[in-house]
Scaffold this motif. Structure first.
Motif, PDB file in Angstrom:
ATOM      1  N   TRP A  46      -6.880   3.183  -6.986  1.00 51.25           N
ATOM      2  CA  TRP A  46      -6.279   1.796  -7.442  1.00 51.25           C
ATOM      3  C   TRP A  46      -5.818   2.205  -8.844  1.00 51.25           C
ATOM      4  O   TRP A  46      -6.307   3.357  -9.512  1.00 51.25           O
ATOM      5  N   GLN A  47      -5.195   1.257  -9.318  1.00 52.66           N
ATOM      6  CA  GLN A  47      -4.746   1.537 -10.773  1.00 52.66           C
ATOM      7  C   GLN A  47      -4.804   0.129 -11.555  1.00 52.66           C
ATOM      8  O   GLN A  47      -4.486  -1.045 -10.939  1.00 52.66           O
TER       9      GLN A  47
ATOM     10  N   LEU B  31       1.017  -1.163  -0.190  1.00 51.03           N
ATOM     11  CA  LEU B  31      -0.050   0.049   0.048  1.00 51.03           C
ATOM     12  C   LEU B  31       0.791   1.406  -0.046  1.00 51.03           C
ATOM     13  O   LEU B  31       1.644   1.397   1.044  1.00 51.03           O
ATOM     14  N   GLY B  32       0.884   1.873  -1.010  1.00 49.59           N
ATOM     15  CA  GLY B  32       1.538   3.194  -1.191  1.00 49.59           C
ATOM     16  C   GLY B  32       1.123   4.484  -0.332  1.00 49.59           C
ATOM     17  O   GLY B  32      -0.215   4.358  -0.336  1.00 49.59           O
TER      18      GLY B  32
ATOM     19  N   PRO C  45      -2.046  -8.569  -8.091  1.00 43.56           N
ATOM     20  CA  PRO C  45      -2.871  -7.912  -7.171  1.00 43.56           C
ATOM     21  C   PRO C  45      -3.307  -6.458  -7.773  1.00 43.56           C
ATOM     22  O   PRO C  45      -2.248  -5.689  -8.418  1.00 43.56           O
ATOM     23  N   LEU C  46      -4.204  -5.989  -7.435  1.00 44.31           N
ATOM     24  CA  LEU C  46      -4.781  -4.475  -7.648  1.00 44.31           C
ATOM     25  C   LEU C  46      -4.065  -3.546  -6.750  1.00 44.31           C
ATOM     26  O   LEU C  46      -3.809  -3.477  -5.811  1.00 44.31           O
ATOM     27  N   PRO C  47      -3.146  -2.726  -7.795  1.00 49.55           N
ATOM     28  CA  PRO C  47      -2.243  -1.593  -7.075  1.00 49.55           C
ATOM     29  C   PRO C  47      -3.030  -0.858  -6.323  1.00 49.55           C
ATOM     30  O   PRO C  47      -4.145  -0.151  -6.885  1.00 49.55           O
ATOM     31  N   LEU C  48      -2.661  -0.419  -5.084  1.00 50.24           N
ATOM     32  CA  LEU C  48      -3.476   0.388  -4.098  1.00 50.24           C
ATOM     33  C   LEU C  48      -2.349   1.441  -3.652  1.00 50.24           C
ATOM     34  O   LEU C  48      -1.392   1.290  -3.322  1.00 50.24           O
ATOM     35  N   ARG C  49      -3.085   2.788  -3.576  1.00 48.39           N
ATOM     36  CA  ARG C  49      -2.145   4.100  -3.052  1.00 48.39           C
ATOM     37  C   ARG C  49      -3.147   4.874  -2.267  1.00 48.39           C
ATOM     38  O   ARG C  49      -4.207   5.031  -2.635  1.00 48.39           O
ATOM     39  N   ALA C  50      -2.623   5.173  -1.087  1.00 51.20           N
ATOM     40  CA  ALA C  50      -3.437   6.159  -0.065  1.00 51.20           C
ATOM     41  C   ALA C  50      -2.885   7.648   0.015  1.00 51.20           C
ATOM     42  O   ALA C  50      -1.798   7.699  -0.049  1.00 51.20           O
ATOM     43  N   THR C  51      -3.804   8.505  -0.239  1.00 50.86           N
ATOM     44  CA  THR C  51      -3.267  10.133   0.090  1.00 50.86           C
ATOM     45  C   THR C  51      -3.492  10.365   1.350  1.00 50.86           C
ATOM     46  O   THR C  51      -4.194  11.047   1.860  1.00 50.86           O
TER      47      THR C  51
ATOM     48  N   GLY D 239      -3.554   8.440 -14.128  1.00 53.78           N
ATOM     49  CA  GLY D 239      -3.691   6.832 -14.071  1.00 53.78           C
ATOM     50  C   GLY D 239      -4.474   6.326 -12.821  1.00 53.78           C
ATOM     51  O   GLY D 239      -4.812   5.121 -12.925  1.00 53.78           O
ATOM     52  N   TRP D 240      -4.312   6.939 -11.653  1.00 57.15           N
ATOM     53  CA  TRP D 240      -4.874   6.476 -10.380  1.00 57.15           C
ATOM     54  C   TRP D 240      -6.345   7.045 -10.569  1.00 57.15           C
ATOM     55  O   TRP D 240      -6.784   8.166 -10.528  1.00 57.15           O
ATOM     56  N   ARG D 241      -7.143   6.075  -9.888  1.00 56.50           N
ATOM     57  CA  ARG D 241      -8.581   6.319  -9.746  1.00 56.50           C
ATOM     58  C   ARG D 241      -9.149   6.105  -8.363  1.00 56.50           C
ATOM     59  O   ARG D 241      -8.697   5.164  -7.802  1.00 56.50           O
TER      60      ARG D 241
END
Length: 631
Positions: free
Chosen positions: A476-477, A399-400, A483-489, A407-409
């Motif tokens: 997600w991207q 988890l970033g 695995p589905l890439p995930l990123r948290a702001t 590209g991230w939604r």
């Protein structure tokens, strides 16, 4: 040694013996220098002897011992007429001659230089004009003194002192009756005059905060008659200012140079805000009993923490937790673009104004005094460190944290945009070479569920830390596989003081906040049984527990216990059983089929409900032997 300026040489100030009264020493053994060109500010608590010292320096009362020197000469050895030309004194004067104009009052400063008649010459008049100009009071010259404001009157009195053309000026509480603006203006004027005219200026004041900001040197008269001399920074660092002025209700904050309320009964708070909002928030919360926690950040830790803070504008700041980056806190407050948010005991509350926040914090402080919170806000640094560590377990745990790029939604797109979800299901079906939409949807749901379970479950088990996966802050991207890439702001996090809070919190975060809206979205796109989806969610949970038990064996018991508790809540209940045929080796037995066998060339997954019990136990035994290195 430079003899210019005013110097105290072992001065003892006080009152000589009188009939029926013995000698009273107020101050003793004082050594200090007020240099020309510098503003020296005399401070100290009430009764410390500031006025007594100034009167002794002015020669208005004799020193009991030691000497006061002006430009190297003891003041008692300087003739009165000469001393009047060298030393000007501005006392706290409220009653001035009513019939004088401002120019005439300033002109009194020339009398040490006039003859027997006291008449001012043209040259004297020019000096008076110069003195009025120096204090920006020429426009007041013809106005009666009685019509002047307190600030204007003080300027004229300083002009009178300048008209003496002294080498030193003593001022006793010149800002006592002035408003804030006038106090700042007058102290700034005195500092400018000291520097521009090379004067030794000594001024006493009770305005400690202003003194620390404008003074070149501080003379601090502490209780007991001690004199501490140095720059404001030196005395602050030595702790003598706090020692002299701290009380039951107020204490001196050396970092900000101001006094803060010392109630502290509400607990500790960490405030994250910029510009003027941080001190405003801290003061408002201090009135309600909250004490601002200390934060210690250095090097790379500070950089990483700043990055996390930058990405957390839409939610509550995580606050300072125990560790190298700050004190543990019970409350964390952050300013956002449209208001303020507070994190307290697992809840994040939003407020439009500071008064609303302060009023709520009063009740939070009352709650804290009765029942300590079982969840404490964690710092962004603590949260990011735990997430970074858990991300090393495997792809499903990654988890970033930080800003998202093109590209991230938002994760919420999967909940609310049927077109996006339909496209994802179609992509999975194509990759698996199946026309079975339900199969593709089932596998996609289980993969997303595993991604949503893994980071928060990993942080809870490995770090006793709860993280909040706010759908509005998770992105997600699309990826061709894996695995589905995930990123948290930015992430909020909570340090756990009561393990009983972990299960219900994780259920609320993952199941209620994420999986339930996701399941509803899937069912709106594909006709798929709820039991199948929740069986997949349970299987994803069990897979996460199994991985953590293998990678972090020292936390295996915690992982299995937590997994079983979660499987007994809400829609996960009756989906299956988390068995443990050997310590540290959990396996899941599900009660619903995931349809994986419907894939071309597919078969039974490890959790399959169709596997015979005997075969299952043989598989478990083989898996345990292989994990232990046996064949």
């Amino acid at each position: 040694m430079d003899d210019r300026g005013l110097r105290l040489d072992g001065v003892c100030a006080g009152y000589p013996a009188r009939r029926g009264h013995g000698e009273r020493r107020v101050l003793d053994g004082l050594d200090a220098t007020a240099a020309p060109g510098a503003l020296t500010v005399l401070i100290g608590p009430n009764g410390a002897g500031k006025s007594t010292l100034l009167r002794t320096m002015a020669g208005l009362q004799p020193a009991l011992d030691g000497r006061v020197l002006i430009d190297g000469a003891a003041i008692e050895s300087v003739p009165a007429s000469e001393l009047a030309r060298r030393l000007a004194v501005v006392l706290t004067e409220r009653d001035l001659p009513a019939l004088l104009t401002a120019r005439e009052l300033a002109g009194l400063g020339r009398h040490p230089h006039t003859g027997f008649t006291g008449r001012l010459s043209a040259a004297d008049g020019e000096i008076v004009t110069w003195a009025l100009e120096a204090v920006h009071a020429v426009h007041l010259a013809d106005r009666p003194v009685t019509e002047l404001s307190d600030g204007e009157r003080q300027r004229v009195l300083v002009a009178r002192a300048l008209a003496q053309q002294p080498s030193a000026i003593l001022l006793d509480e010149p800002t006592a009756f002035l408003d804030v603006t006038s106090r700042v203006a007058l102290m700034g004027l005195l500092r400018r005059l000291a520097r521009e005219r090379g004067l030794a200026v000594v001024v006493s004041t009770h305005d400690l905060e202003l003194a620390l900001r404008v003074a070149d040197r501080i003379w601090l008269l502490a209780p007991g008659g001690l004199l501490h001399a140095g720059t404001p920074e030196e005395l602050t660092a030595r702790g003598v200012i706090g020692a002299a002025f701290d009380g039951d209700d107020l204490s001196f904050d050396p970092a900000s140079g101001v006094f803060v309320l010392q109630t502290g009964s509400g607990g500790r708070v960490r405030v994250t805000a910029d510009d003027i909002h941080r001190p405003l928030l801290e003061r408002a919360l201090a009135r309600e009993g909250w004490r601002t926690a200390a934060v210690r950040r250095t090097g790379e830790a500070a950089v990483r923490s700043a990055r996390c803070d930058a990405g957390a504008d839409s939610g509550a700041d995580s606050g300072a937790g125990p560790g190298p980056d700050g004190e543990a806190v019970e409350l964390a407050v952050r300013r956002t673009g449209n208001g303020y948010v507070a994190a307290f005991d697992g809840d994040v509350i939003r407020f439009a104004t500071i008064p609303e926040l302060a009023a709520w914090s009063r009740h939070a402080a009352d709650t804290l005094r009765e029942t300590p919170p079982t969840l404490r806000p964690a710092t962004p640094l603590t949260v990011s460190g735990a997430v970074s560590d858990v991300s090393t377990v495997g792809g499903y745990f990654e988890l970033g944290i930080g800003e998202v790029e093109a590209g991230w939604r938002p994760l919420t797109d999967l909940f609310t945009d049927t077109g996006v979800l339909e496209k994802r299901i179609a992509d999975v079906a194509e990759r698996l070479n199946t026309t079975e939409t339900r199969v593709a949807a089932s596998i996609l749901f289980q993969g997303i569920a595993a991604r949503l379970w893994s980071p928060p479950l990993g942080a809870a088990i490995a770090h006793d830390l709860l993280i909040d996966l706010d759908p509005g802050r998770i992105h997600w991207q699309a990826a061709p596989s894996g695995p589905l890439p995930l990123r948290a702001t930015g992430l909020d996090g909570w340090q756990v003081r009561d393990p009983a809070r972990v299960t219900e919190r994780l259920h609320h975060t993952v199941v209620t906040g994420l999986l339930e809206p996701l399941a509803a979205a899937f069912q709106a796109v594909v006709k798929i049984a709820p039991g199948l989806l929740w069986g997949n969610a349970a299987s994803a949970l069990a897979g996460t527990v199994r991985t953590l038990a293998r990678v972090r064996p020292e936390r295996s018991d915690t992982a299995v216990t937590l997994g079983r508790e979660l499987l007994d809540l809400g829609p996960l209940r009756d989906t299956g059983e988390l068995a443990e045929p050997a310590p540290g080796h959990p396996f899941f037995v599900r009660r619903s089929c995931c349809l994986y066998y419907r894939l071309p060339g597919g078969g039974k997954c490890g959790d399959c409900a169709l596997i015979a019990p005997g075969t299952r136990h043989e598989q478990w035994a083989r898996a345990i032997r292989e994990s232990q290195g046996a064949r």
